[in-house]
Design a protein around this motif. Structure first.
Motif, PDB file in Angstrom:
ATOM      1  N   GLY A  92       2.700  16.236   9.632  1.00  0.00           N
ATOM      2  CA  GLY A  92       1.997  14.958   9.665  1.00  0.00           C
ATOM      3  C   GLY A  92       1.857  14.342   8.282  1.00  0.00           C
ATOM      4  N   LEU A  93       1.509  15.149   7.305  1.00  0.00           N
ATOM      5  CA  LEU A  93       1.405  14.659   5.931  1.00  0.00           C
ATOM      6  C   LEU A  93       2.770  14.179   5.430  1.00  0.00           C
ATOM      7  CD1 LEU A  93      -0.977  17.370   4.413  1.00  0.00           C
ATOM      8  CD2 LEU A  93      -1.539  14.984   4.879  1.00  0.00           C
ATOM      9  N   SER A  94       3.813  14.929   5.779  1.00  0.00           N
ATOM     10  CA  SER A  94       5.174  14.559   5.360  1.00  0.00           C
ATOM     11  C   SER A  94       5.567  13.199   5.911  1.00  0.00           C
ATOM     12  CB  SER A  94       6.176  15.615   5.840  1.00  0.00           C
ATOM     13  OG  SER A  94       5.844  16.886   5.362  1.00  0.00           O
ATOM     14  N   GLY A  95       5.379  13.017   7.210  1.00  0.00           N
ATOM     15  CA  GLY A  95       5.761  11.760   7.841  1.00  0.00           C
ATOM     16  C   GLY A  95       4.981  10.578   7.321  1.00  0.00           C
ATOM     17  N   PHE A  96       3.686  10.797   7.034  1.00  0.00           N
ATOM     18  CA  PHE A  96       2.830   9.700   6.591  1.00  0.00           C
ATOM     19  C   PHE A  96       3.207   9.203   5.203  1.00  0.00           C
ATOM     20  CE2 PHE A  96      -1.031   7.512   5.261  1.00  0.00           C
ATOM     21  CZ  PHE A  96      -1.380   6.837   6.422  1.00  0.00           C
ATOM     22  N   PHE A  97       3.671  10.119   4.328  1.00  0.00           N
ATOM     23  CA  PHE A  97       3.995   9.634   2.977  1.00  0.00           C
ATOM     24  C   PHE A  97       5.467   9.238   2.822  1.00  0.00           C
ATOM     25  CE2 PHE A  97       5.048  14.103   1.721  1.00  0.00           C
ATOM     26  CZ  PHE A  97       6.173  13.890   0.951  1.00  0.00           C
TER      27      PHE A  97
ATOM     28  N   LYS B  14       0.813  -1.223   0.000  1.00  0.00           N
ATOM     29  CA  LYS B  14       0.000   0.000   0.000  1.00  0.00           C
ATOM     30  C   LYS B  14       0.844   1.269   0.000  1.00  0.00           C
ATOM     31  CE  LYS B  14      -3.763  -2.271   2.480  1.00  0.00           C
ATOM     32  NZ  LYS B  14      -4.292  -2.575   3.819  1.00  0.00           N
ATOM     33  N   SER B  15       2.169   1.126   0.028  1.00  0.00           N
ATOM     34  CA  SER B  15       3.046   2.296   0.194  1.00  0.00           C
ATOM     35  C   SER B  15       2.861   3.337  -0.909  1.00  0.00           C
ATOM     36  CB  SER B  15       4.510   1.848   0.263  1.00  0.00           C
ATOM     37  OG  SER B  15       4.873   1.145  -0.907  1.00  0.00           O
ATOM     38  N   VAL B  16       2.655   2.908  -2.151  1.00  0.00           N
ATOM     39  CA  VAL B  16       2.556   3.869  -3.255  1.00  0.00           C
ATOM     40  C   VAL B  16       1.258   4.666  -3.212  1.00  0.00           C
ATOM     41  CG1 VAL B  16       4.104   2.650  -4.815  1.00  0.00           C
ATOM     42  CG2 VAL B  16       1.701   1.994  -4.715  1.00  0.00           C
ATOM     43  N   ARG B  17       0.281   4.221  -2.412  1.00  0.00           N
ATOM     44  CA  ARG B  17      -0.993   4.941  -2.336  1.00  0.00           C
ATOM     45  C   ARG B  17      -0.881   6.279  -1.606  1.00  0.00           C
ATOM     46  NH1 ARG B  17      -5.261   0.146  -0.574  1.00  0.00           N
ATOM     47  NH2 ARG B  17      -4.702  -1.374  -2.217  1.00  0.00           N
ATOM     48  N   VAL B  18       0.219   6.502  -0.913  1.00  0.00           N
ATOM     49  CA  VAL B  18       0.348   7.727  -0.113  1.00  0.00           C
ATOM     50  C   VAL B  18       0.893   8.903  -0.924  1.00  0.00           C
ATOM     51  CG1 VAL B  18       0.724   6.368   1.982  1.00  0.00           C
ATOM     52  CG2 VAL B  18       2.701   7.199   0.695  1.00  0.00           C
ATOM     53  N   ILE B  19       1.248   8.691  -2.185  1.00  0.00           N
ATOM     54  CA  ILE B  19       1.853   9.753  -2.996  1.00  0.00           C
ATOM     55  C   ILE B  19       0.973  11.009  -3.065  1.00  0.00           C
ATOM     56  CG2 ILE B  19       2.608  10.371  -5.334  1.00  0.00           C
ATOM     57  CD1 ILE B  19       3.665   7.535  -5.651  1.00  0.00           C
ATOM     58  N   PRO B  20      -0.372  10.899  -3.217  1.00  0.00           N
ATOM     59  CA  PRO B  20      -1.191  12.125  -3.258  1.00  0.00           C
ATOM     60  C   PRO B  20      -1.051  13.016  -2.023  1.00  0.00           C
ATOM     61  CG  PRO B  20      -2.458  10.264  -4.085  1.00  0.00           C
ATOM     62  CD  PRO B  20      -1.178   9.704  -3.515  1.00  0.00           C
ATOM     63  N   LEU B  21      -0.659  12.439  -0.887  1.00  0.00           N
ATOM     64  CA  LEU B  21      -0.479  13.261   0.313  1.00  0.00           C
ATOM     65  C   LEU B  21       0.665  14.249   0.141  1.00  0.00           C
ATOM     66  CD1 LEU B  21      -0.974  10.635   3.176  1.00  0.00           C
ATOM     67  CD2 LEU B  21      -2.621  12.282   2.272  1.00  0.00           C
ATOM     68  N   GLY B  22       1.654  13.889  -0.678  1.00  0.00           N
ATOM     69  CA  GLY B  22       2.741  14.818  -0.977  1.00  0.00           C
ATOM     70  C   GLY B  22       2.250  16.021  -1.759  1.00  0.00           C
ATOM     71  N   ILE B  23       1.330  15.774  -2.684  1.00  0.00           N
ATOM     72  CA  ILE B  23       0.728  16.879  -3.444  1.00  0.00           C
ATOM     73  C   ILE B  23      -0.035  17.793  -2.491  1.00  0.00           C
ATOM     74  CG2 ILE B  23      -0.877  17.465  -5.306  1.00  0.00           C
ATOM     75  CD1 ILE B  23      -0.329  14.671  -6.491  1.00  0.00           C
ATOM     76  N   ALA B  24      -0.817  17.189  -1.598  1.00  0.00           N
ATOM     77  CA  ALA B  24      -1.604  17.969  -0.634  1.00  0.00           C
ATOM     78  C   ALA B  24      -0.709  18.781   0.287  1.00  0.00           C
ATOM     79  CB  ALA B  24      -2.488  17.027   0.181  1.00  0.00           C
ATOM     80  N   MET B  25       0.409  18.198   0.730  1.00  0.00           N
ATOM     81  CA  MET B  25       1.309  18.901   1.643  1.00  0.00           C
ATOM     82  C   MET B  25       1.825  20.197   1.020  1.00  0.00           C
ATOM     83  SD  MET B  25       5.078  17.991   3.059  1.00  0.00           S
ATOM     84  CE  MET B  25       5.767  18.935   1.706  1.00  0.00           C
ATOM     85  N   GLY B  26       2.240  20.122  -0.264  1.00  0.00           N
ATOM     86  CA  GLY B  26       2.751  21.317  -0.936  1.00  0.00           C
ATOM     87  C   GLY B  26       1.714  22.420  -1.020  1.00  0.00           C
ATOM     88  N   LEU B  27       0.465  22.049  -1.288  1.00  0.00           N
ATOM     89  CA  LEU B  27      -0.607  23.046  -1.387  1.00  0.00           C
ATOM     90  C   LEU B  27      -0.923  23.663  -0.030  1.00  0.00           C
ATOM     91  CD1 LEU B  27      -3.005  21.217  -3.883  1.00  0.00           C
ATOM     92  CD2 LEU B  27      -1.417  23.103  -4.373  1.00  0.00           C
TER      93      LEU B  27
END
Length: 422
Positions: free
Chosen positions: A325-330, A289-302
């Motif tokens: 939190g978003l950084s650590g999770f992804f 499931k690790s690759v599913r967290v990539i969208p959180l990186g997009i959200a973090m930047g915004l």
């Protein structure tokens, strides 16, 4: 987890704790010297340059002997760099020596995880190591910020050991002495790190062979469909995280009117978020499931863009915790996936050296760009805006690349999907 794992974590915690306390002490030393403001991000540049220049050698060095010995030698180098600053060397030069020790330390601290633990425990192990590293960042910047407070420093300097002249007479010397004690504690734990029994490769004496071998490993990891995605994410993350350290200090001074001691505490607030995200990722995210967290990186930047509208600590603290939190999770699942692929393709030490090369080259580039922005007196609000858009844009491109890779061949389906428990 086996007991030896917790010894590894303790060694890593105290070493990272000292690194981050030393950064605040070095910034204070530069300001005491009345050095130009743009010298401060250069501390990170001098610290990370060894990771890039010595990448071809430190991986082979880490794989040539037991990892505990590599960690002990590396911590000794860090103590030497701290001593240089104590005896009057320029903070940039001294911090570069500490970075040399850190460059040699990193392949050992991460590489030993893949030697010591089964693959199914790599995500939870990375959750531990990233969580403790971030905890060390929190406590490190708090210790560093506290040590340079005039009232605290005066109280500590007033304390004397009976019949012993310590030679510690200034705030800077006192702070560096405390940091040195932390490095010594890390070294003591290094002596008890378990030997994994993995066969070690004799260190080649021909530097051209080592460079050729490193280039081969570098190309191998970037060609791997899962390796290139996880490597791209972690490369971006560490460059962005290191730059954000300095952005937060500058932004808090401008937007919140905080001094260095208090603004360094806000670095710790971001780190609280990263630690929380790392814990949740370790608990709920498997390798598959690790690759599913990539969208959180997009959200973090915004979400970083919201910093432009914050003028109160009441909004700043939860916002920075959310960003962290978003950084650590992804990043934790991506780091575990990268270690898994690297260990399979080339071995632990070489894999981590390739990872360090890319991540620290990113740090050099991004902190270098930040240096130029500060040099030309760009508004910190413009810096925050460009930073947030850049992170989101690159993460979006990485996600698109992963979708293309998966359309060609489903590599994710072969990853372990076991639930992890400590």
């Amino acid at each position: 987890m086996p007991f030896g794992f917790y010894i590894i974590m303790a060694a890593q915690f105290f070493s990272a704790l000292a690194d981050n306390a030393l950064l605040i002490a070095a910034i204070a030393a530069l300001r005491e010297m009345q050095a130009p403001a743009e010298y401060e991000p250069l501390l990170k540049t001098f610290f990370t340059v060894s990771y890039v220049l010595l990448a071809a050698f430190v991986g082979a060095f880490a794989d040539s002997m037991p990892k505990w010995r590599v960690m002990f030698i590396s911590n000794t180098i860090k103590i030497f760099g701290c001593s240089l600053m104590f005896f009057g060397a320029h903070p940039l030069l001294a911090y570069a020596v500490v970075g040399l020790g850190a460059a040699a330390y990193s392949p050992a601290k991460y590489g030993i995880l893949t030697e010591y633990l089964p693959h199914r425990l790599l995500v939870v192990a990375n959750g531990w190591i990233e969580g403790l590293t971030v905890g060390a960042i929190i406590l490190g910047v708090v210790i560093g910020g506290t040590l340079i407070k005039p009232d605290i420093a005066a109280s500590m300097l007033a304390f004397d050991f009976p019949l012993i002249d310590t030679g510690v007479d200034t705030v800077g010397e006192m702070a560096l002495s405390v940091v040195a004690v932390l490095y010594i504690l890390a070294s003591l734990f290094n002596l008890y790190v378990p030997d994994t029994g993995v066969d070690h490769k004799p260190l080649k004496r021909n530097p051209f062979y080592l460079i050729h071998e490193f280039n081969h490993c570098l190309a191998l990891l970037w060609r791997d469909r899962l390796g290139q995605i996880s490597l791209a994410v972690t490369t971006l993350f560490w460059g962005a995280a290191s730059t954000l350290q300095f952005i937060v200090i500058k932004w808090s001074e401008v937007a919140l009117n905080l001094d260095l001691s208090k603004s360094s505490m806000l670095q710790g607030v971001v780190a609280v978020g990263v630690a929380s995200g790392a814990v949740f990722a370790a608990k709920f995210i498997t390798l598959r499931k690790s690759v599913r967290v990539i969208p959180l990186g997009i959200a973090m930047g915004l979400i970083v863009l919201v910093m432009n509208f914050v003028t109160s600590m009441w909004f700043a603290v939860p916002l920075l915790i959310l960003i962290g939190g978003l950084s650590g999770f992804f990043v934790v699942p991506m780091n575990a996936l990268l270690q898994h692929r690297g260990h399979i393709l080339m071995g632990a030490g070489h894999s981590i050296a390739v990872q360090n090369f890319n991540e620290n080259l990113s740090i050099l580039i991004m902190t270098g760009i930040y240096y130029v922005m500060i040099k030309v007196d760009m508004s910190i609000y413009w810096v925050v805006t460009l930073f947030g858009l850049f992170v989101s844009g690159i993460m979006y491109l990485i996600r698109q690349r992963h979708i293309i890779n998966q359309a060609q061949q489903d590599d994710v389906a072969h990853l372990d999907d076991t639930t992890h428990h400590c």
